[in-house]
Design a protein around this motif. Structure first.
Motif, PDB file in Angstrom:
ATOM      1  N   SER A 150      -3.725   3.699   0.614  1.00 55.06           N
ATOM      2  CA  SER A 150      -4.323   2.912  -1.064  1.00 55.06           C
ATOM      3  C   SER A 150      -3.140   2.465  -1.823  1.00 55.06           C
ATOM      4  O   SER A 150      -2.534   1.771  -1.300  1.00 55.06           O
ATOM      5  N   SER A 151      -4.316   1.110  -2.250  1.00 56.55           N
ATOM      6  CA  SER A 151      -3.852   0.328  -2.433  1.00 56.55           C
ATOM      7  C   SER A 151      -4.024  -0.987  -3.991  1.00 56.55           C
ATOM      8  O   SER A 151      -5.560  -0.748  -3.486  1.00 56.55           O
ATOM      9  N   PRO A 180       0.626  -0.885  -0.404  1.00 57.33           N
ATOM     10  CA  PRO A 180       0.025  -0.355   0.148  1.00 57.33           C
ATOM     11  C   PRO A 180       1.161   1.091  -0.172  1.00 57.33           C
ATOM     12  O   PRO A 180       2.206   1.534   0.559  1.00 57.33           O
ATOM     13  N   THR A 181       0.313   2.271  -0.858  1.00 55.94           N
ATOM     14  CA  THR A 181       1.395   3.744  -0.658  1.00 55.94           C
ATOM     15  C   THR A 181       0.532   4.156   0.819  1.00 55.94           C
ATOM     16  O   THR A 181      -0.880   4.368   0.897  1.00 55.94           O
ATOM     17  N   GLU A 182       0.911   4.773   2.000  1.00 55.28           N
ATOM     18  CA  GLU A 182       1.045   5.453   2.878  1.00 55.28           C
ATOM     19  C   GLU A 182       1.112   7.212   2.816  1.00 55.28           C
ATOM     20  O   GLU A 182       1.938   7.622   1.995  1.00 55.28           O
ATOM     21  N   TRP A 183       0.589   7.988   3.216  1.00 55.64           N
ATOM     22  CA  TRP A 183       0.774   9.037   3.966  1.00 55.64           C
ATOM     23  C   TRP A 183       0.425   9.789   5.174  1.00 55.64           C
ATOM     24  O   TRP A 183       0.232   9.086   5.296  1.00 55.64           O
ATOM     25  N   ALA A 242      -8.330 -13.270 -12.058  1.00 53.79           N
ATOM     26  CA  ALA A 242      -7.236 -12.671 -10.601  1.00 53.79           C
ATOM     27  C   ALA A 242      -9.313 -11.928 -10.194  1.00 53.79           C
ATOM     28  O   ALA A 242      -9.833 -11.133 -10.425  1.00 53.79           O
ATOM     29  N   ALA A 243      -8.275 -11.949  -8.743  1.00 60.74           N
ATOM     30  CA  ALA A 243      -9.669 -10.542  -8.115  1.00 60.74           C
ATOM     31  C   ALA A 243      -8.813  -9.249  -8.201  1.00 60.74           C
ATOM     32  O   ALA A 243      -7.624  -8.738  -7.742  1.00 60.74           O
ATOM     33  N   ARG A 244      -9.843  -8.174  -8.454  1.00 59.56           N
ATOM     34  CA  ARG A 244      -8.800  -7.153  -9.320  1.00 59.56           C
ATOM     35  C   ARG A 244     -10.016  -5.595  -8.555  1.00 59.56           C
ATOM     36  O   ARG A 244     -11.383  -5.880  -8.024  1.00 59.56           O
ATOM     37  N   GLY A 245      -9.249  -4.886  -7.647  1.00 60.00           N
ATOM     38  CA  GLY A 245      -9.646  -3.774  -7.495  1.00 60.00           C
ATOM     39  C   GLY A 245      -8.740  -2.579  -6.719  1.00 60.00           C
ATOM     40  O   GLY A 245      -7.376  -2.728  -6.678  1.00 60.00           O
ATOM     41  N   TRP A 246      -9.981  -1.987  -5.852  1.00 58.63           N
ATOM     42  CA  TRP A 246      -9.104  -0.863  -5.049  1.00 58.63           C
ATOM     43  C   TRP A 246      -8.903  -0.602  -3.596  1.00 58.63           C
ATOM     44  O   TRP A 246     -10.216  -1.332  -3.111  1.00 58.63           O
TER      45      TRP A 246
END
Length: 206
Positions: A18-19, A1-4, A161-165
């Motif tokens: 977010s990932s 995941p990208t963190e801020w 594949a399972a795909r999403g966000w």
């Protein structure tokens, strides 16, 4: 995941993660699709499996099983696990989350996502956040927590594949007890733990 993480003048902290979600399936795509979208309790089932360890949830209103309409939001109250803020106490957060199954339209928010059914989740309203210290409860000022995401099944055979966000964003005033304010290192550690309990956990669980 990208963190801020950031701290604004005046003592307001913002953080989140977010990932993208892309997990190759170990079994037939039809089985995964049936589990994710089959039956009127599929939203309940997914939230029950994907909730963070120690979190509790309950349905809000009437969940009508198989009669739930396309895109209709089912709402839940989610109590997140307590988060220790060293030197301050324990933060407790309760939010309203919703989930909806869309029978067509493709993966919302995923570039190049194939058209087809997908499950969307989010949060709404004002979360309730308190700090428990020394037997007393104090509200966390100007607290806000937003969750959004989507998940679908793409492809077939060996390439399915399972795909999403999934994303989470948190804003709130930095808590104080008297003149004491936690150092930035403690805040960053707490922020990382929140992200790990939510976006990180769901990514691993999936």
């Amino acid at each position: 995941p990208t963190e801020w993480f950031s701290v604004r003048p005046g003592g307001t902290a913002r953080f989140g993660a977010s990932s993208p979600l892309q997990v190759p399936l170990r079994g037939p795509a039809e089985v995964a699709t049936a589990w994710l979208f089959g039956g009127g309790d599929c939203v309940d089932r997914l939230i029950r499996v994907m909730r963070p360890p120690g979190a509790e949830f309950r349905p809000i209103g009437e969940h009508r099983g198989a009669s739930v309409g396309d895109g209709e939001r089912l709402r839940f109250e989610l109590q997140l696990p307590g988060l220790e803020l060293f030197g301050l106490g324990t933060a407790l957060v309760r939010i309203t989350v919703w989930g909806a199954v869309h029978r067509a339209g493709g993966l919302a928010g995923v570039e190049g996502g194939a058209y087809g059914p997908f499950l969307e989740i989010g949060s709404e309203g004002t979360p309730r956040a308190i700090l428990v210290a020394g037997g007393q409860e104090m509200p966390l000022a100007n607290f806000d927590l937003r969750v959004r995401g989507a998940l679908g099944i793409e492809g077939g055979g060996a390439g399915a594949a399972a795909r999403g966000w999934l994303s989470i964003a948190v804003t709130g005033d930095i808590p104080r007890i008297g003149p004491f304010e936690p150092p930035e290192g403690v805040l960053r550690g707490a922020a990382k733990e929140v992200c790990a309990q939510t976006v990180g956990f769901v990514t691993r669980k999936l």
